[in-house]
Design a protein around this motif. Structure first.
Motif, short mmCIF file in Angstrom:
data_model
loop_
_atom_site.label_atom_id
_atom_site.label_comp_id
_atom_site.label_asym_id
_atom_site.label_seq_id
_atom_site.Cartn_x
_atom_site.Cartn_y
_atom_site.Cartn_z
N UNK A 174 0.76 -1.11 -0.19
CA UNK A 174 0.00 0.01 -0.06
C UNK A 174 0.90 1.54 0.15
N UNK A 175 2.14 0.98 -0.39
CA UNK A 175 2.86 2.12 -0.01
C UNK A 175 2.84 3.32 -1.23
N UNK A 176 2.08 3.08 -2.19
CA UNK A 176 2.02 4.22 -3.35
C UNK A 176 0.58 4.94 -2.78
N UNK A 177 -0.47 4.04 -2.30
CA UNK A 177 -1.77 4.67 -2.07
C UNK A 177 -2.00 5.20 -0.71
N UNK A 185 -17.33 -3.86 -12.39
CA UNK A 185 -16.87 -5.20 -12.14
C UNK A 185 -16.39 -5.94 -13.24
N UNK A 186 -15.33 -5.78 -13.61
CA UNK A 186 -14.63 -6.57 -14.81
C UNK A 186 -13.12 -6.81 -14.46
N UNK A 187 -12.48 -7.06 -15.31
CA UNK A 187 -10.85 -7.78 -15.27
C UNK A 187 -10.08 -6.56 -15.27
N UNK A 188 -10.66 -5.47 -16.02
CA UNK A 188 -9.66 -4.29 -16.61
C UNK A 188 -9.74 -3.15 -15.17
N UNK A 189 -10.61 -3.45 -14.35
CA UNK A 189 -10.51 -2.45 -13.18
C UNK A 189 -9.30 -2.60 -11.99
N UNK A 190 -8.71 -1.44 -11.70
CA UNK A 190 -7.59 -1.65 -10.72
C UNK A 190 -8.16 -1.58 -9.60
N UNK A 191 -7.35 -2.18 -8.83
CA UNK A 191 -7.74 -2.50 -7.27
C UNK A 191 -7.25 -1.09 -6.67
N UNK A 192 -7.44 -0.91 -5.33
CA UNK A 192 -7.25 0.32 -4.54
C UNK A 192 -5.66 0.48 -4.43
N UNK A 193 -4.97 -0.42 -4.34
CA UNK A 193 -3.39 -0.11 -4.24
C UNK A 193 -2.66 -0.10 -5.48
N UNK A 194 -3.67 -0.53 -6.56
CA UNK A 194 -3.00 -0.57 -8.07
C UNK A 194 -3.35 0.70 -8.57
N UNK A 195 -2.43 1.91 -8.34
CA UNK A 195 -2.82 3.20 -8.47
C UNK A 195 -2.51 3.33 -10.20
N UNK A 196 -1.48 2.72 -10.72
CA UNK A 196 -1.19 3.14 -12.21
C UNK A 196 -0.07 4.21 -12.21
N UNK A 197 0.25 4.76 -10.99
CA UNK A 197 1.10 6.01 -10.99
C UNK A 197 2.50 5.46 -10.87
N UNK A 198 3.47 6.51 -11.24
CA UNK A 198 4.94 6.19 -11.03
C UNK A 198 5.15 5.74 -9.58
N UNK A 199 5.90 4.85 -9.43
CA UNK A 199 6.54 4.36 -8.05
C UNK A 199 7.16 5.39 -7.05
N UNK A 200 7.94 6.39 -7.78
CA UNK A 200 8.15 7.44 -7.06
C UNK A 200 8.14 8.79 -7.53
#
Length: 528
Positions: free
Chosen positions: A228-231, A513-528
Protein backbone atom coordinates in the motif's frame (compact mmCIF):
# COMPACT_ATOMS: atom_id res chain seq x y z
CA UNK A 1 -6.22 -34.09 -17.21
CA UNK A 2 -8.37 -31.28 -15.90
CA UNK A 3 -11.88 -32.37 -14.95
CA UNK A 4 -14.63 -31.38 -17.31
CA UNK A 5 -16.46 -28.14 -16.71
CA UNK A 6 -19.82 -29.73 -16.02
CA UNK A 7 -18.44 -31.55 -12.98
CA UNK A 8 -16.89 -28.37 -11.67
CA UNK A 9 -20.08 -26.39 -12.10
CA UNK A 10 -21.99 -29.12 -10.33
CA UNK A 11 -19.75 -28.63 -7.32
CA UNK A 12 -20.43 -24.92 -7.34
CA UNK A 13 -24.18 -25.26 -7.68
CA UNK A 14 -24.47 -27.78 -4.88
CA UNK A 15 -22.14 -26.07 -2.43
CA UNK A 16 -22.70 -22.36 -3.15
CA UNK A 17 -20.79 -19.86 -1.03
CA UNK A 18 -19.06 -22.46 1.09
CA UNK A 19 -18.03 -24.67 -1.81
CA UNK A 20 -15.06 -26.96 -1.63
CA UNK A 21 -14.12 -29.87 -3.84
CA UNK A 22 -16.87 -32.47 -4.08
CA UNK A 23 -14.59 -35.33 -3.07
CA UNK A 24 -12.78 -33.68 -0.18
CA UNK A 25 -15.37 -32.77 2.41
CA UNK A 26 -14.99 -35.95 4.44
CA UNK A 27 -11.33 -35.43 5.37
CA UNK A 28 -12.16 -32.10 7.03
CA UNK A 29 -14.71 -33.70 9.36
CA UNK A 30 -13.10 -36.98 10.28
CA UNK A 31 -13.31 -38.05 13.96
CA UNK A 32 -16.41 -35.98 14.74
CA UNK A 33 -18.84 -38.93 14.47
CA UNK A 34 -16.63 -41.61 16.00
CA UNK A 35 -14.89 -39.83 18.88
CA UNK A 36 -16.69 -37.99 21.63
CA UNK A 37 -16.17 -34.29 22.24
CA UNK A 38 -14.67 -35.15 25.64
CA UNK A 39 -12.09 -37.40 23.98
CA UNK A 40 -11.25 -34.72 21.44
CA UNK A 41 -10.69 -32.14 24.15
CA UNK A 42 -8.22 -34.31 26.07
CA UNK A 43 -5.47 -33.70 23.48
CA UNK A 44 -7.01 -30.47 22.12
CA UNK A 45 -8.06 -32.11 18.86
CA UNK A 46 -11.37 -30.24 18.90
CA UNK A 47 -9.29 -27.14 18.07
CA UNK A 48 -6.12 -28.58 16.53
CA UNK A 49 -7.93 -30.62 13.89
CA UNK A 50 -9.21 -27.38 12.36
CA UNK A 51 -5.71 -26.22 11.39
CA UNK A 52 -4.83 -28.76 8.71
CA UNK A 53 -7.56 -27.67 6.27
CA UNK A 54 -6.44 -24.06 6.79
CA UNK A 55 -2.79 -24.82 6.01
CA UNK A 56 -3.74 -26.96 3.03
CA UNK A 57 -6.22 -24.46 1.56
CA UNK A 58 -4.26 -21.21 1.43
CA UNK A 59 -4.07 -22.80 -1.88
CA UNK A 60 -5.63 -26.22 -1.99
CA UNK A 61 -3.42 -29.26 -2.22
CA UNK A 62 -5.96 -31.81 -3.22
CA UNK A 63 -7.57 -32.52 -5.57
CA UNK A 64 -4.96 -30.99 -7.85
CA UNK A 65 -7.59 -29.59 -10.19
CA UNK A 66 -8.88 -27.43 -7.35
CA UNK A 67 -5.49 -25.70 -7.09
CA UNK A 68 -5.41 -25.58 -10.88
CA UNK A 69 -8.56 -23.47 -10.79
CA UNK A 70 -7.86 -21.60 -7.54
CA UNK A 71 -4.45 -20.28 -8.64
CA UNK A 72 -2.68 -22.03 -11.51
CA UNK A 73 -4.99 -20.92 -14.35
CA UNK A 74 -5.07 -17.35 -13.09
CA UNK A 75 -2.28 -15.89 -10.92
CA UNK A 76 0.43 -18.39 -11.96
CA UNK A 77 -0.31 -17.47 -15.57
CA UNK A 78 -0.98 -13.73 -15.17
CA UNK A 79 2.33 -13.36 -13.28
CA UNK A 80 4.37 -14.49 -16.30
CA UNK A 81 5.59 -17.62 -14.51
CA UNK A 82 3.73 -20.47 -16.20
CA UNK A 83 1.27 -21.05 -19.01
CA UNK A 84 -0.63 -24.10 -20.30
CA UNK A 85 0.58 -25.73 -23.52
CA UNK A 86 -3.06 -26.55 -24.25
CA UNK A 87 -5.48 -23.81 -25.35
CA UNK A 88 -8.34 -24.89 -23.06
CA UNK A 89 -11.88 -24.28 -24.39
CA UNK A 90 -10.41 -23.83 -27.89
CA UNK A 91 -8.36 -20.90 -26.66
CA UNK A 92 -11.25 -18.99 -25.03
CA UNK A 93 -10.14 -19.20 -21.40
CA UNK A 94 -8.52 -17.27 -18.56
CA UNK A 95 -5.15 -17.11 -20.28
CA UNK A 96 -6.66 -15.14 -23.17
CA UNK A 97 -8.83 -13.04 -20.80
CA UNK A 98 -12.05 -14.80 -21.83
CA UNK A 99 -12.61 -15.55 -18.16
CA UNK A 100 -14.32 -18.82 -17.22
CA UNK A 101 -16.57 -18.03 -14.26
CA UNK A 102 -16.87 -21.71 -13.30
CA UNK A 103 -13.12 -21.86 -12.86
CA UNK A 104 -12.74 -18.62 -10.92
CA UNK A 105 -15.29 -19.50 -8.25
CA UNK A 106 -12.62 -21.63 -6.58
CA UNK A 107 -10.48 -18.58 -5.85
CA UNK A 108 -13.27 -17.38 -3.56
CA UNK A 109 -14.97 -20.54 -2.36
CA UNK A 110 -11.97 -22.57 -1.15
CA UNK A 111 -10.59 -19.97 1.31
CA UNK A 112 -14.03 -19.06 2.65
CA UNK A 113 -15.02 -22.68 3.20
CA UNK A 114 -11.73 -24.09 4.43
CA UNK A 115 -9.92 -21.10 5.92
CA UNK A 116 -12.43 -18.55 7.19
CA UNK A 117 -14.88 -21.10 8.59
CA UNK A 118 -12.16 -22.96 10.49
CA UNK A 119 -10.47 -19.78 11.74
CA UNK A 120 -13.85 -18.63 13.04
CA UNK A 121 -14.28 -21.92 14.93
CA UNK A 122 -10.77 -21.76 16.38
CA UNK A 123 -11.24 -18.15 17.44
CA UNK A 124 -14.57 -18.88 19.12
CA UNK A 125 -12.99 -21.72 21.10
CA UNK A 126 -9.66 -20.10 22.01
CA UNK A 127 -9.62 -16.30 22.00
CA UNK A 128 -10.40 -16.03 25.73
CA UNK A 129 -8.44 -18.95 27.19
CA UNK A 130 -5.84 -20.09 24.63
CA UNK A 131 -4.37 -16.94 23.08
CA UNK A 132 -1.57 -18.63 21.15
CA UNK A 133 -4.04 -20.75 19.17
CA UNK A 134 -6.05 -17.64 18.45
CA UNK A 135 -2.88 -15.81 17.41
CA UNK A 136 -1.64 -18.43 14.96
CA UNK A 137 -5.12 -18.71 13.45
CA UNK A 138 -5.19 -14.94 12.85
CA UNK A 139 -1.80 -15.05 11.11
CA UNK A 140 -3.00 -17.85 8.84
CA UNK A 141 -6.18 -15.90 8.18
CA UNK A 142 -4.21 -12.86 7.01
CA UNK A 143 -1.83 -15.04 4.96
CA UNK A 144 -4.79 -16.59 3.15
CA UNK A 145 -7.19 -13.69 2.81
CA UNK A 146 -4.82 -11.01 1.59
CA UNK A 147 -4.49 -13.22 -1.46
CA UNK A 148 -8.26 -13.13 -1.92
CA UNK A 149 -8.59 -9.36 -1.65
CA UNK A 150 -5.63 -9.00 -4.00
CA UNK A 151 -7.64 -10.90 -6.60
CA UNK A 152 -11.08 -9.32 -6.18
CA UNK A 153 -10.67 -6.05 -4.24
CA UNK A 154 -13.51 -5.68 -1.69
CA UNK A 155 -14.22 -8.89 0.22
CA UNK A 156 -16.24 -10.08 3.22
CA UNK A 157 -13.76 -9.94 6.10
CA UNK A 158 -14.66 -8.00 9.25
CA UNK A 159 -18.32 -9.04 8.92
CA UNK A 160 -17.63 -12.73 8.39
CA UNK A 161 -19.62 -14.68 11.01
CA UNK A 162 -21.62 -11.60 12.04
CA UNK A 163 -25.21 -12.61 11.40
CA UNK A 164 -26.49 -9.05 11.58
CA UNK A 165 -24.14 -7.96 8.77
CA UNK A 166 -23.74 -11.22 6.92
CA UNK A 167 -22.51 -10.72 3.38
CA UNK A 168 -21.48 -7.07 3.80
CA UNK A 169 -18.19 -6.42 2.03
CA UNK A 170 -15.33 -4.26 3.28
CA UNK A 171 -13.51 -1.97 0.91
CA UNK A 172 -9.97 -3.10 0.21
CA UNK A 173 -8.61 -0.27 2.34
CA UNK A 174 -10.79 -1.43 5.25
CA UNK A 175 -9.61 -5.01 4.72
CA UNK A 176 -5.94 -4.02 4.82
CA UNK A 177 -6.48 -1.98 7.98
CA UNK A 178 -8.16 -5.03 9.53
CA UNK A 179 -5.20 -7.21 8.53
CA UNK A 180 -2.85 -4.95 10.47
CA UNK A 181 -5.14 -5.10 13.53
CA UNK A 182 -5.29 -8.90 13.36
CA UNK A 183 -1.50 -9.06 13.15
CA UNK A 184 -1.29 -6.78 16.21
CA UNK A 185 -3.50 -9.15 18.18
CA UNK A 186 -1.62 -12.22 17.00
CA UNK A 187 1.75 -10.78 17.86
CA UNK A 188 0.66 -9.66 21.33
CA UNK A 189 -0.84 -13.08 22.07
CA UNK A 190 2.27 -14.95 20.98
CA UNK A 191 4.81 -12.65 22.63
CA UNK A 192 3.01 -13.03 25.98
CA UNK A 193 3.13 -16.84 25.72
CA UNK A 194 6.21 -17.39 23.57
CA UNK A 195 7.29 -20.68 25.21
CA UNK A 196 3.91 -22.43 25.20
CA UNK A 197 4.36 -25.88 23.55
CA UNK A 198 0.77 -26.88 22.88
CA UNK A 199 0.58 -25.97 19.17
CA UNK A 200 3.43 -28.26 18.05
CA UNK A 201 1.25 -31.23 17.10
CA UNK A 202 -0.85 -29.13 14.71
CA UNK A 203 1.81 -26.90 13.15
CA UNK A 204 2.59 -27.74 9.52
CA UNK A 205 5.17 -24.97 9.17
CA UNK A 206 7.27 -24.15 12.26
CA UNK A 207 6.97 -27.15 14.61
CA UNK A 208 5.23 -25.05 17.23
CA UNK A 209 7.96 -22.39 17.45
CA UNK A 210 6.07 -19.20 18.29
CA UNK A 211 9.13 -17.00 17.72
CA UNK A 212 9.02 -18.11 14.08
CA UNK A 213 5.33 -17.30 13.91
CA UNK A 214 6.05 -13.78 15.16
CA UNK A 215 8.70 -13.41 12.45
CA UNK A 216 6.10 -14.54 9.92
CA UNK A 217 3.61 -11.98 11.25
CA UNK A 218 6.23 -9.22 11.00
CA UNK A 219 7.16 -10.32 7.48
CA UNK A 220 3.53 -10.37 6.36
CA UNK A 221 3.09 -6.91 7.87
CA UNK A 222 6.08 -5.67 5.85
CA UNK A 223 4.69 -7.27 2.66
CA UNK A 224 1.31 -5.62 3.15
CA UNK A 225 2.89 -2.28 4.07
CA UNK A 226 4.93 -2.26 0.87
CA UNK A 227 1.79 -3.19 -1.06
CA UNK A 228 0.00 0.00 0.00
CA UNK A 229 3.06 2.26 -0.13
CA UNK A 230 1.86 4.19 -3.19
CA UNK A 231 -1.76 4.64 -2.17
CA UNK A 232 -1.35 5.28 1.59
CA UNK A 233 2.33 6.11 2.16
CA UNK A 234 1.93 7.30 5.77
CA UNK A 235 0.13 4.14 6.90
CA UNK A 236 2.55 2.00 4.90
CA UNK A 237 5.58 3.60 6.53
CA UNK A 238 4.13 3.27 10.03
CA UNK A 239 3.29 -0.41 9.57
CA UNK A 240 6.53 -1.21 7.77
CA UNK A 241 8.62 0.39 10.50
CA UNK A 242 6.60 -1.46 13.13
CA UNK A 243 7.50 -4.76 11.44
CA UNK A 244 11.17 -3.82 11.14
CA UNK A 245 11.51 -2.66 14.75
CA UNK A 246 9.71 -5.52 16.50
CA UNK A 247 12.12 -7.36 18.79
CA UNK A 248 12.06 -10.72 16.99
CA UNK A 249 12.32 -9.10 13.58
CA UNK A 250 11.44 -10.44 10.15
CA UNK A 251 12.63 -13.50 8.22
CA UNK A 252 16.39 -13.39 7.67
CA UNK A 253 17.46 -17.01 7.07
CA UNK A 254 16.00 -19.61 4.74
CA UNK A 255 14.99 -21.61 7.81
CA UNK A 256 12.58 -18.76 8.62
CA UNK A 257 10.68 -19.14 5.34
CA UNK A 258 6.98 -20.02 5.35
CA UNK A 259 6.32 -23.42 3.78
CA UNK A 260 3.41 -25.77 4.37
CA UNK A 261 4.84 -29.21 5.07
CA UNK A 262 1.91 -31.44 4.25
CA UNK A 263 2.15 -35.17 3.65
CA UNK A 264 0.13 -34.57 0.48
CA UNK A 265 1.82 -34.19 -2.90
CA UNK A 266 2.41 -30.71 -4.27
CA UNK A 267 -0.45 -30.14 -6.76
CA UNK A 268 2.00 -28.93 -9.43
CA UNK A 269 3.41 -32.46 -9.53
CA UNK A 270 0.10 -33.73 -10.89
CA UNK A 271 -0.68 -30.74 -13.13
CA UNK A 272 2.79 -30.72 -14.67
CA UNK A 273 3.97 -34.33 -14.61
CA UNK A 274 0.77 -36.34 -14.88
CA UNK A 275 -1.41 -34.07 -17.01
CA UNK A 276 1.14 -31.98 -18.89
CA UNK A 277 -1.16 -28.99 -18.35
CA UNK A 278 1.49 -26.37 -17.48
CA UNK A 279 4.81 -25.25 -18.93
CA UNK A 280 7.36 -22.45 -18.61
CA UNK A 281 6.10 -19.00 -19.63
CA UNK A 282 7.94 -17.10 -22.38
CA UNK A 283 8.63 -14.24 -19.94
CA UNK A 284 10.49 -16.65 -17.68
CA UNK A 285 12.62 -17.74 -20.62
CA UNK A 286 13.34 -14.16 -21.65
CA UNK A 287 14.57 -13.24 -18.17
CA UNK A 288 16.26 -16.42 -16.89
CA UNK A 289 18.07 -17.18 -20.14
CA UNK A 290 18.90 -13.53 -20.72
CA UNK A 291 20.50 -13.32 -17.27
CA UNK A 292 22.27 -16.71 -17.62
CA UNK A 293 20.54 -17.40 -14.32
CA UNK A 294 21.73 -20.62 -12.61
CA UNK A 295 18.27 -21.00 -11.09
CA UNK A 296 16.82 -21.65 -14.55
CA UNK A 297 17.46 -25.38 -14.45
CA UNK A 298 16.51 -25.56 -10.78
CA UNK A 299 13.08 -24.26 -11.82
CA UNK A 300 12.58 -25.88 -15.22
CA UNK A 301 13.82 -28.78 -17.35
CA UNK A 302 15.32 -28.18 -20.75
CA UNK A 303 12.84 -28.44 -23.60
CA UNK A 304 12.50 -31.78 -25.35
CA UNK A 305 12.02 -29.80 -28.57
CA UNK A 306 15.03 -27.46 -28.37
CA UNK A 307 17.41 -28.89 -25.78
CA UNK A 308 17.44 -25.69 -23.72
CA UNK A 309 15.00 -23.65 -21.67
CA UNK A 310 12.00 -22.76 -23.82
CA UNK A 311 8.75 -21.12 -22.72
CA UNK A 312 5.26 -20.94 -24.15
CA UNK A 313 3.87 -17.51 -25.01
CA UNK A 314 1.06 -16.63 -22.63
CA UNK A 315 -2.47 -16.29 -23.94
CA UNK A 316 -2.19 -18.54 -26.95
CA UNK A 317 -5.42 -19.00 -28.90
CA UNK A 318 -6.12 -22.13 -30.89
CA UNK A 319 -3.65 -21.43 -33.66
CA UNK A 320 -4.27 -21.97 -37.39
CA UNK A 321 -3.12 -25.36 -38.63
CA UNK A 322 -4.27 -27.29 -35.57
CA UNK A 323 -7.40 -29.41 -35.71
CA UNK A 324 -8.10 -29.04 -32.00
CA UNK A 325 -6.53 -28.06 -28.69
CA UNK A 326 -5.00 -31.49 -28.07
CA UNK A 327 -3.16 -31.34 -31.37
CA UNK A 328 -1.69 -27.97 -30.40
CA UNK A 329 -0.80 -29.31 -26.94
CA UNK A 330 1.12 -32.18 -28.56
CA UNK A 331 3.64 -29.64 -29.87
CA UNK A 332 3.87 -27.21 -26.98
CA UNK A 333 4.05 -29.89 -24.31
CA UNK A 334 7.62 -30.42 -25.49
CA UNK A 335 8.64 -26.99 -24.19
CA UNK A 336 10.13 -26.69 -20.68
CA UNK A 337 8.31 -28.51 -17.87
CA UNK A 338 8.86 -27.74 -14.20
CA UNK A 339 11.89 -29.31 -12.55
CA UNK A 340 11.20 -31.88 -9.84
CA UNK A 341 12.85 -29.51 -7.33
CA UNK A 342 9.72 -27.36 -7.61
CA UNK A 343 6.83 -29.79 -7.57
CA UNK A 344 8.21 -32.27 -5.08
CA UNK A 345 8.97 -29.63 -2.45
CA UNK A 346 6.66 -28.29 0.23
CA UNK A 347 4.28 -25.51 -0.80
CA UNK A 348 6.14 -22.20 -0.67
CA UNK A 349 4.18 -19.17 0.55
CA UNK A 350 6.85 -16.68 1.71
CA UNK A 351 10.63 -16.81 1.72
CA UNK A 352 13.47 -14.99 3.44
CA UNK A 353 14.66 -13.90 -0.01
CA UNK A 354 11.37 -12.10 -0.63
CA UNK A 355 11.70 -10.33 2.73
CA UNK A 356 15.21 -9.14 1.86
CA UNK A 357 13.81 -7.56 -1.32
CA UNK A 358 10.99 -6.00 0.69
CA UNK A 359 13.63 -4.45 2.93
CA UNK A 360 15.53 -3.23 -0.12
CA UNK A 361 12.44 -1.36 -1.32
CA UNK A 362 11.71 -0.09 2.18
CA UNK A 363 15.23 1.34 2.24
CA UNK A 364 14.60 3.10 -1.08
CA UNK A 365 11.49 4.61 0.50
CA UNK A 366 13.45 5.82 3.54
CA UNK A 367 11.82 3.61 6.17
CA UNK A 368 13.65 3.41 9.49
CA UNK A 369 15.19 0.05 10.26
CA UNK A 370 15.31 -1.13 6.66
CA UNK A 371 19.09 -1.00 6.36
CA UNK A 372 20.98 -0.52 3.11
CA UNK A 373 19.13 -1.07 -0.16
CA UNK A 374 22.07 -2.63 -2.02
CA UNK A 375 22.99 -4.94 0.85
CA UNK A 376 19.39 -6.17 1.11
CA UNK A 377 19.17 -6.62 -2.67
CA UNK A 378 22.31 -8.73 -2.82
CA UNK A 379 21.28 -10.68 0.28
CA UNK A 380 17.97 -11.53 -1.41
CA UNK A 381 19.81 -12.95 -4.42
CA UNK A 382 22.17 -14.97 -2.21
CA UNK A 383 19.30 -16.38 -0.14
CA UNK A 384 17.45 -17.43 -3.29
CA UNK A 385 20.54 -19.14 -4.72
CA UNK A 386 21.08 -20.95 -1.44
CA UNK A 387 17.42 -21.97 -1.25
CA UNK A 388 17.65 -23.69 -4.63
CA UNK A 389 21.10 -25.17 -4.13
CA UNK A 390 22.89 -23.25 -6.87
CA UNK A 391 26.19 -21.42 -6.71
CA UNK A 392 27.63 -18.30 -8.29
CA UNK A 393 25.61 -15.56 -6.59
CA UNK A 394 28.61 -13.23 -6.26
CA UNK A 395 29.37 -13.27 -9.98
CA UNK A 396 25.70 -12.99 -10.83
CA UNK A 397 25.18 -9.87 -8.71
CA UNK A 398 28.21 -8.23 -10.36
CA UNK A 399 26.86 -8.76 -13.90
CA UNK A 400 26.14 -5.34 -15.39
CA UNK A 401 25.64 -6.39 -19.01
CA UNK A 402 23.19 -9.32 -19.23
CA UNK A 403 19.57 -8.41 -19.81
CA UNK A 404 16.26 -9.81 -21.09
CA UNK A 405 16.31 -11.54 -24.47
CA UNK A 406 13.81 -11.57 -27.32
CA UNK A 407 11.40 -14.50 -27.37
CA UNK A 408 11.49 -16.81 -30.39
CA UNK A 409 8.81 -19.48 -30.78
CA UNK A 410 10.43 -22.27 -32.79
CA UNK A 411 7.03 -23.82 -33.51
CA UNK A 412 5.04 -20.74 -34.56
CA UNK A 413 7.05 -17.57 -35.32
CA UNK A 414 3.82 -15.54 -35.16
CA UNK A 415 4.35 -15.57 -31.38
CA UNK A 416 7.83 -14.00 -31.50
CA UNK A 417 8.20 -10.79 -29.49
CA UNK A 418 11.04 -8.42 -28.63
CA UNK A 419 12.32 -8.09 -25.06
CA UNK A 420 10.55 -5.36 -23.10
CA UNK A 421 13.36 -4.18 -20.83
CA UNK A 422 17.13 -3.76 -20.80
CA UNK A 423 17.42 -3.78 -16.99
CA UNK A 424 20.63 -5.43 -15.79
CA UNK A 425 21.43 -7.28 -12.57
CA UNK A 426 24.24 -5.36 -10.87
CA UNK A 427 23.23 -2.67 -8.40
CA UNK A 428 23.83 0.90 -9.56
CA UNK A 429 24.02 3.65 -6.96
CA UNK A 430 23.94 6.27 -9.70
CA UNK A 431 20.64 4.98 -11.07
CA UNK A 432 17.31 6.58 -10.19
CA UNK A 433 15.05 5.10 -7.52
CA UNK A 434 12.74 3.92 -10.30
CA UNK A 435 15.55 2.09 -12.09
CA UNK A 436 16.75 0.52 -8.86
CA UNK A 437 13.19 -0.55 -8.00
CA UNK A 438 12.96 -2.34 -11.34
CA UNK A 439 16.06 -4.33 -10.39
CA UNK A 440 14.61 -5.15 -6.96
CA UNK A 441 11.22 -6.29 -8.24
CA UNK A 442 12.70 -8.25 -11.14
CA UNK A 443 14.95 -10.19 -8.78
CA UNK A 444 12.12 -10.61 -6.25
CA UNK A 445 9.94 -11.99 -9.05
CA UNK A 446 12.60 -14.56 -9.94
CA UNK A 447 13.12 -15.51 -6.29
CA UNK A 448 9.42 -15.95 -5.42
CA UNK A 449 8.84 -18.61 -8.10
CA UNK A 450 6.57 -20.62 -8.18
CA UNK A 451 4.30 -18.49 -5.95
CA UNK A 452 2.37 -16.78 -8.73
CA UNK A 453 -0.19 -14.95 -6.59
CA UNK A 454 2.38 -12.67 -4.97
CA UNK A 455 4.25 -12.25 -8.26
CA UNK A 456 1.08 -11.12 -10.05
CA UNK A 457 0.24 -8.69 -7.26
CA UNK A 458 3.68 -7.10 -7.36
CA UNK A 459 3.57 -6.85 -11.15
CA UNK A 460 0.27 -4.99 -10.92
CA UNK A 461 1.55 -2.70 -8.15
CA UNK A 462 4.84 -1.76 -9.80
CA UNK A 463 4.71 -2.73 -13.48
CA UNK A 464 7.80 -4.91 -12.96
CA UNK A 465 9.20 -7.05 -14.28
CA UNK A 466 8.07 -6.12 -17.77
CA UNK A 467 6.40 -9.34 -18.86
CA UNK A 468 5.06 -10.14 -22.30
CA UNK A 469 1.40 -9.34 -23.05
CA UNK A 470 -0.93 -12.13 -24.10
CA UNK A 471 -0.73 -13.31 -27.69
CA UNK A 472 -4.53 -13.14 -27.97
CA UNK A 473 -6.80 -10.84 -25.96
CA UNK A 474 -10.37 -12.17 -25.97
CA UNK A 475 -11.72 -9.93 -23.20
CA UNK A 476 -14.10 -8.05 -25.48
CA UNK A 477 -12.36 -4.78 -24.71
CA UNK A 478 -12.52 -4.88 -20.90
CA UNK A 479 -8.77 -5.55 -20.52
CA UNK A 480 -6.09 -3.49 -22.24
CA UNK A 481 -3.54 -5.85 -23.79
CA UNK A 482 -0.55 -3.74 -22.77
CA UNK A 483 -1.79 -2.90 -19.25
CA UNK A 484 -2.79 -6.56 -18.78
CA UNK A 485 -5.37 -8.09 -16.45
CA UNK A 486 -5.89 -6.33 -13.08
CA UNK A 487 -8.38 -8.47 -11.14
CA UNK A 488 -11.04 -11.21 -11.32
CA UNK A 489 -14.75 -10.22 -11.29
CA UNK A 490 -16.95 -11.25 -8.37
CA UNK A 491 -17.93 -14.90 -8.61
CA UNK A 492 -21.19 -16.58 -9.57
CA UNK A 493 -21.82 -18.06 -6.12
CA UNK A 494 -21.83 -14.54 -4.64
CA UNK A 495 -23.89 -13.06 -7.46
CA UNK A 496 -26.56 -15.69 -6.92
CA UNK A 497 -26.62 -15.90 -3.10
CA UNK A 498 -25.47 -12.43 -2.03
CA UNK A 499 -26.52 -9.96 -4.77
CA UNK A 500 -26.94 -7.01 -2.37
CA UNK A 501 -23.50 -7.65 -0.93
CA UNK A 502 -21.96 -7.70 -4.40
CA UNK A 503 -23.78 -4.49 -5.30
CA UNK A 504 -22.20 -2.84 -2.26
CA UNK A 505 -18.83 -4.31 -3.15
CA UNK A 506 -18.94 -2.86 -6.65
CA UNK A 507 -19.67 0.58 -5.18
CA UNK A 508 -16.45 0.22 -3.13
CA UNK A 509 -14.41 -1.07 -6.04
CA UNK A 510 -14.00 2.24 -7.83
CA UNK A 511 -14.88 0.89 -11.26
CA UNK A 512 -16.83 -1.68 -13.21
CA UNK A 513 -16.89 -5.29 -12.03
CA UNK A 514 -14.59 -6.51 -14.78
CA UNK A 515 -11.02 -7.68 -15.19
CA UNK A 516 -9.71 -4.30 -16.33
CA UNK A 517 -10.55 -2.34 -13.15
CA UNK A 518 -7.59 -1.55 -10.92
CA UNK A 519 -7.62 -2.42 -7.22
CA UNK A 520 -7.22 0.20 -4.47
CA UNK A 521 -3.44 -0.22 -4.18
CA UNK A 522 -2.99 -0.55 -7.95
CA UNK A 523 -2.77 3.17 -8.74
CA UNK A 524 -1.09 3.03 -12.14
CA UNK A 525 1.02 5.98 -10.99
CA UNK A 526 4.85 6.12 -11.02
CA UNK A 527 6.45 4.26 -8.14
CA UNK A 528 8.43 7.31 -6.98
Amino acid sequence: MMKNISKILACLVVLGLVSTSCSDLEQFNENDRNITQEQLEVDFQHVGSKYRPIFESIYQYTPAWSYQLQQNLNADVFSGYQTPPRPFVSGANNTTYNLVSGWNGFIWDVPYSNVMNNVQTISDLTKDDFPTFHGTALILKVAAMHRVTDVFGPIVYTNFGDLSNAGVYDSQQEVYNAFFVDLDTAEANLMANIDSPRFTAFDLSYDGDYAQWVKLANSLRLRLAIRISKVDPAKAKAEGEKALSQSLGVMEANTDSFFVNSALDHPLQTIDNSWGDIRMNASMESILVGYNDPRGNAYFDNSVATGDLKGVRGGLPLLPGYADELAQKADYINYSALNDNIHTSSVQLMTAAEVAFLKAEAALRGWAGAGDAQANYETGIQLSFDQHGVSGAAGYTADNSSTFIDYVDTINPVNNIAALSDVTIAWADAASDEERLEKIITQKWIAMFPEGQEAWSEFRRTGYPKIFPVASNQSGGTVDTDIQIRRIPFVDSELSTNPDGVLGAVSKLGGADNAGTRLWWDTGAPNF
